[in-house]
Design an enzyme around this catalytic site. Structure first.
Site, PDB file in Angstrom:
ATOM      1  N   GLY A  46       0.845  -1.198   0.000  1.00  0.00           N
ATOM      2  CA  GLY A  46       0.000   0.000   0.000  1.00  0.00           C
ATOM      3  C   GLY A  46       0.871   1.235   0.000  1.00  0.00           C
ATOM      4  N   GLN A  51       3.289   9.927   1.235  1.00  0.00           N
ATOM      5  CA  GLN A  51       4.582   9.230   1.279  1.00  0.00           C
ATOM      6  C   GLN A  51       5.459   9.575   0.070  1.00  0.00           C
ATOM      7  OE1 GLN A  51       2.557   5.274   2.246  1.00  0.00           O
ATOM      8  NE2 GLN A  51       4.449   5.108   3.412  1.00  0.00           N
ATOM      9  N   CYS A  94       6.073  -0.220   7.340  1.00  0.00           N
ATOM     10  CA  CYS A  94       5.702   1.001   6.612  1.00  0.00           C
ATOM     11  C   CYS A  94       6.885   1.427   5.756  1.00  0.00           C
ATOM     12  CB  CYS A  94       5.341   2.106   7.598  1.00  0.00           C
ATOM     13  SG  CYS A  94       4.841   3.636   6.794  1.00  0.00           S
ATOM     14  N   LEU A  95       6.618   1.779   4.502  1.00  0.00           N
ATOM     15  CA  LEU A  95       7.706   2.191   3.603  1.00  0.00           C
ATOM     16  C   LEU A  95       8.371   3.484   4.083  1.00  0.00           C
ATOM     17  CD1 LEU A  95       6.013   1.343   0.193  1.00  0.00           C
ATOM     18  CD2 LEU A  95       7.833   0.052   1.347  1.00  0.00           C
ATOM     19  N   HIS A 136      -4.197   1.474   8.060  1.00  0.00           N
ATOM     20  CA  HIS A 136      -2.817   1.993   8.113  1.00  0.00           C
ATOM     21  C   HIS A 136      -2.673   3.160   7.128  1.00  0.00           C
ATOM     22  CE1 HIS A 136       1.745   1.294   7.910  1.00  0.00           C
ATOM     23  NE2 HIS A 136       1.508   2.025   6.838  1.00  0.00           N
ATOM     24  N   GLU A 137      -3.200   2.981   5.909  1.00  0.00           N
ATOM     25  CA  GLU A 137      -3.093   4.039   4.881  1.00  0.00           C
ATOM     26  C   GLU A 137      -3.927   5.258   5.250  1.00  0.00           C
ATOM     27  OE1 GLU A 137      -0.782   3.543   3.032  1.00  0.00           O
ATOM     28  OE2 GLU A 137      -0.630   1.373   2.949  1.00  0.00           O
ATOM     29  N   HIS A 140      -2.168   7.574   7.490  1.00  0.00           N
ATOM     30  CA  HIS A 140      -1.229   8.480   6.809  1.00  0.00           C
ATOM     31  C   HIS A 140      -1.934   9.772   6.398  1.00  0.00           C
ATOM     32  CE1 HIS A 140       2.515   6.277   6.469  1.00  0.00           C
ATOM     33  NE2 HIS A 140       1.926   5.202   5.951  1.00  0.00           N
TER      34      HIS A 140
HETATM   35  O1  GNR Z   1       4.019  -2.527   2.527  1.00  0.00           O
HETATM   36  C1  GNR Z   1       3.382  -2.377   3.562  1.00  0.00           C
HETATM   37  N1  GNR Z   1       3.077  -3.451   4.321  1.00  0.00           N
HETATM   38  C2  GNR Z   1       2.199  -3.419   5.389  1.00  0.00           C
HETATM   39  C3  GNR Z   1       2.178  -4.508   6.262  1.00  0.00           C
HETATM   40  C4  GNR Z   1       1.304  -4.521   7.316  1.00  0.00           C
HETATM   41  C5  GNR Z   1       0.450  -3.473   7.538  1.00  0.00           C
HETATM   42  C6  GNR Z   1       0.486  -2.373   6.704  1.00  0.00           C
HETATM   43  C7  GNR Z   1       1.342  -2.349   5.637  1.00  0.00           C
HETATM   44  S1  GNR Z   1       1.335  -0.984   4.574  1.00  0.00           S
HETATM   45  C8  GNR Z   1       3.004  -1.020   4.015  1.00  0.00           C
HETATM   46  C9  GNR Z   1       3.227   0.039   2.961  1.00  0.00           C
HETATM   47  C10 GNR Z   1       3.040   1.405   3.570  1.00  0.00           C
HETATM   48  O2  GNR Z   1       3.855   1.959   4.254  1.00  0.00           O
HETATM   49  N2  GNR Z   1       1.896   1.989   3.371  1.00  0.00           N
HETATM   50  O3  GNR Z   1       1.635   3.170   3.930  1.00  0.00           O
HETATM   51 NI    NI Z   2       2.800   3.240   5.750  1.00  0.00          NI
END
Ligand code: GNR
Ligand code: NI
Length: 171
Positions: A46, A51, A94-95, A136-137, A140
């Site tokens: 995601g 980001q 998270c990236l 999670h997204e 952000h």
């Molecule tokens: O790549 C991603 N893996 C992930 C694993 C578990 C819960 C959420 C994520 S999202 C993350 C990519 C990212 O940072 N998205 O904002």
């Molecule tokens: Ni993230």
């Protein structure tokens, strides 16, 4: 298509609230395709627009298992309209916090209203990893990252590790 640079903590932009998109046009679709390419390249499942430096309420996601056909998803101006009482714990990454992980508890299921790639309104009911990832997204878009749920001490350790990692990659 283009691969865009991904910002990492403690970049102050990650703390900002993103603004709704007012028009889904070809220019925006090109940007969303760039987001998707950036996410695949990372690789991640995601990505939120902030980001890659844009404070727009846009998410892209692809939860297709490795080796299967891609399943790209685009969520524009997403809103969570319902969450389950039942919770789920997932080891999140998270990236923008590369190579760090923590168990985070979130509602196990939710309903999400959004505009799709064509600007059409949709509402979906999600569970499992998709529910975790969408939440999670969505965080952000509000300027929240998963380490904000940890203690101040742990958060400091994570940020320090990311700074070190980013510095090493620059060398
Ligand atoms: O790549 C991603 N893996 C992930 C694993 C578990 C819960 C959420 C994520 S999202 C993350 C990519 C990212 O940072 N998205 O904002
Ligand atoms: Ni993230």
């Amino acid at each position: 298509m283009a691969i865009l640079p991904i910002i990492t903590v403690p970049d102050p932009l990650l703390k900002k609230k993103s603004k709704p998109v007012d028009k889904v046009d070809d220019k925006l679709r090109t940007f969303m395709d760039d987001m998707l390419e950036t996410m695949y390249d990372a690789p991640g499942i995601g990505l939120a627009a902030v980001q890659v430096g844009k404070l727009w309420r846009i998410l892209v996601m692809d939860l297709a298992p490795d080796g299967e056909d891609p399943d790209p998803k685009y969520y524009i101006n997403p809103e969570i309209t319902w969450t389950s009482e039942e919770m789920n714990i997932y080891n999140e990454g998270c990236l923008s916090i590369p190579e760090q992980y923590a168990d985070i508890e979130r509602p196990a299921e939710c309903k999400v209203k959004f505009l799709d790639y064509n600007g059409e309104e949709n509402e979906i009911h999600v569970e499992g990893l998709l529910a975790t990832c969408i939440q999670h997204e969505m965080d952000h878009l509000e300027g929240i990252v998963f380490i904000d749920y940890l203690s101040k001490i742990k958060r400091g350790i994570y940020v320090r590790k990311v700074k070190k990692l980013v510095k090493e990659k620059e060398e």
